[in-house]
Scaffold this active site. Structure first.
Site, mmCIF file in Angstrom:
data_model
loop_
_atom_site.group_PDB
_atom_site.id
_atom_site.type_symbol
_atom_site.label_atom_id
_atom_site.label_comp_id
_atom_site.label_asym_id
_atom_site.label_seq_id
_atom_site.Cartn_x
_atom_site.Cartn_y
_atom_site.Cartn_z
ATOM 1 N N ASP A 172 15.788 39.138 19.848
ATOM 2 C CA ASP A 172 16.368 38.853 18.537
ATOM 3 C C ASP A 172 17.852 39.173 18.607
ATOM 4 O OD1 ASP A 172 16.405 38.358 15.645
ATOM 5 O OD2 ASP A 172 16.627 40.515 15.430
ATOM 6 N N SER A 173 18.588 38.743 17.591
ATOM 7 C CA SER A 173 20.009 39.058 17.523
ATOM 8 C C SER A 173 20.267 40.534 17.242
ATOM 9 C CB SER A 173 20.678 38.211 16.435
ATOM 10 O OG SER A 173 20.104 38.491 15.169
ATOM 11 N N CYS A 192 13.396 35.421 16.220
ATOM 12 C CA CYS A 192 14.611 35.210 15.433
ATOM 13 C C CYS A 192 14.602 33.774 14.936
ATOM 14 C CB CYS A 192 15.847 35.477 16.294
ATOM 15 S SG CYS A 192 17.421 35.132 15.472
ATOM 16 N N GLU A 248 20.879 46.091 9.091
ATOM 17 C CA GLU A 248 21.300 46.728 10.341
ATOM 18 C C GLU A 248 21.986 48.073 10.082
ATOM 19 O OE1 GLU A 248 21.371 45.777 13.743
ATOM 20 O OE2 GLU A 248 20.151 43.973 13.506
ATOM 21 N N CYS A 294 13.968 35.232 8.221
ATOM 22 C CA CYS A 294 14.748 36.018 9.180
ATOM 23 C C CYS A 294 13.879 37.215 9.506
ATOM 24 C CB CYS A 294 16.077 36.446 8.575
ATOM 25 S SG CYS A 294 17.022 37.607 9.610
ATOM 26 N N HIS A 343 14.545 40.068 10.255
ATOM 27 C CA HIS A 343 15.000 41.325 9.656
ATOM 28 C C HIS A 343 14.351 41.576 8.288
ATOM 29 C CE1 HIS A 343 18.257 40.954 12.599
ATOM 30 N NE2 HIS A 343 18.689 42.152 12.277
#
Length: 272
Positions: free
Chosen positions: A10-11, A73, A153, A187, A189
């Protein structure tokens, strides 16, 4: 039977939502996770930049003798899946979009589906196309949410967090106005802020975890190739990030409810 690890990337930390589902459903599977924390977020980059960065990510994981790759992702899946599949040869590469679209099409009752995602995923239109193939009468309301990944994040994940709630209220307003009954967390996240999303959307709206949905497809693919791991042994886990290891470990603990510091290393992804 194949006890080699699965590669998951993932990013940043978002792909850990898929890891969480894998740990719950197939704890015998080993995996190597990479989060590109030095270059997160990917969602506001050009499609070409996303392809360049994500192909580096996949090249790194292929050095770990993985038996499959899971692109955990949405942004990477939407912009680079065919290129990564071509690079990977016989290694199966699974994305998150088709599994999430199938789950949303099955869940909706009124055919009104909401999508929250990065700008790059929304621009690609891949969810609308995937859902149209499955449920042609569905109406999809898509909303780009550029502020959410940086907030997550940096640890803003709890329902009631003022910065998170302000952003989420803004982004979810069009979905509420469209009276959607299902929301794709587009996403990986976003499952970490599902509490905030659920609080705003209400208890009658179904939330679809795109990362979690992809694990079923991954395990089905491995089963067809007789490549599932031995069920009598616990899997091994290794985590890599490209920067800010302490921050990665801290947010990972919120995703996984476990301390992974002893299993985590930093890698210079630019070498790949």
């Amino acid at each position: 039977m194949d006890d080699r690890p699965i590669g998951i990337f993932d990013s940043g930390v978002g792909g850990l939502s898929a890891v969480r589902t894998l740990l719950e459903t197939a704890p015998n599977e080993s995996f190597v996770y990479f989060g590109d924390t030095a270059r997160v977020p990917y969602g506001d980059r050009t499609a070409e930049d996303i392809r360049i960065l994500s192909r580096q990510d996949a090249r790194f994981l292929r050095t770990k003798n993985v038996k499959a790759l899971l692109i955990a992702c949405n942004t990477i899946t939407a912009n680079a899946l065919p290129e990564i599949q071509a690079d990977s040869g016989s290694i199966p590469v699974i994305g998150v979009i088709d599994p999430a679209a199938r789950a949303a099409a099955a869940a909706t009752k009124a055919g009104r589906i909401g999508l929250i995602a990065t700008n790059a995923t929304v621009r690609s239109g891949v969810y609308e196309k995937a859902i149209a193939r499955l449920l042609p009468t569905a109406r999809v309301t898509a909303q780009g949410c550029p502020r959410l990944v940086p907030l997550i994040e940096s640890g803003h994940t709890q329902a009631g967090d003022p910065a998170l709630m302000e952003a989420a209220e803004e982004y979810l307003r069009p979905l509420r106005e469209a009276a959607v009954d299902t929301v794709i967390l587009g996403c990986t996240h976003y499952p970490l802020i599902a509490g905030a999303v659920g609080q705003i959307m209400g208890p009658d709206v179904r939330l679809i975890d795109s990362g979690g949905a992809s694990i079923g497809t991954l395990l089905e693919t491995l089963a067809k190739q007789d490549a599932l791991a031995d069920t009598t042994a616990a899997g091994r886990q290794t985590y890599y990030c490209s920067a800010r290891q302490e921050d990665f470990v801290s947010v990972a603990e919120a995703f996984l409810s476990r301390d992974i510091s002893a299993m985590t290393e930093t890698v210079d992804i630019e070498k790949y």
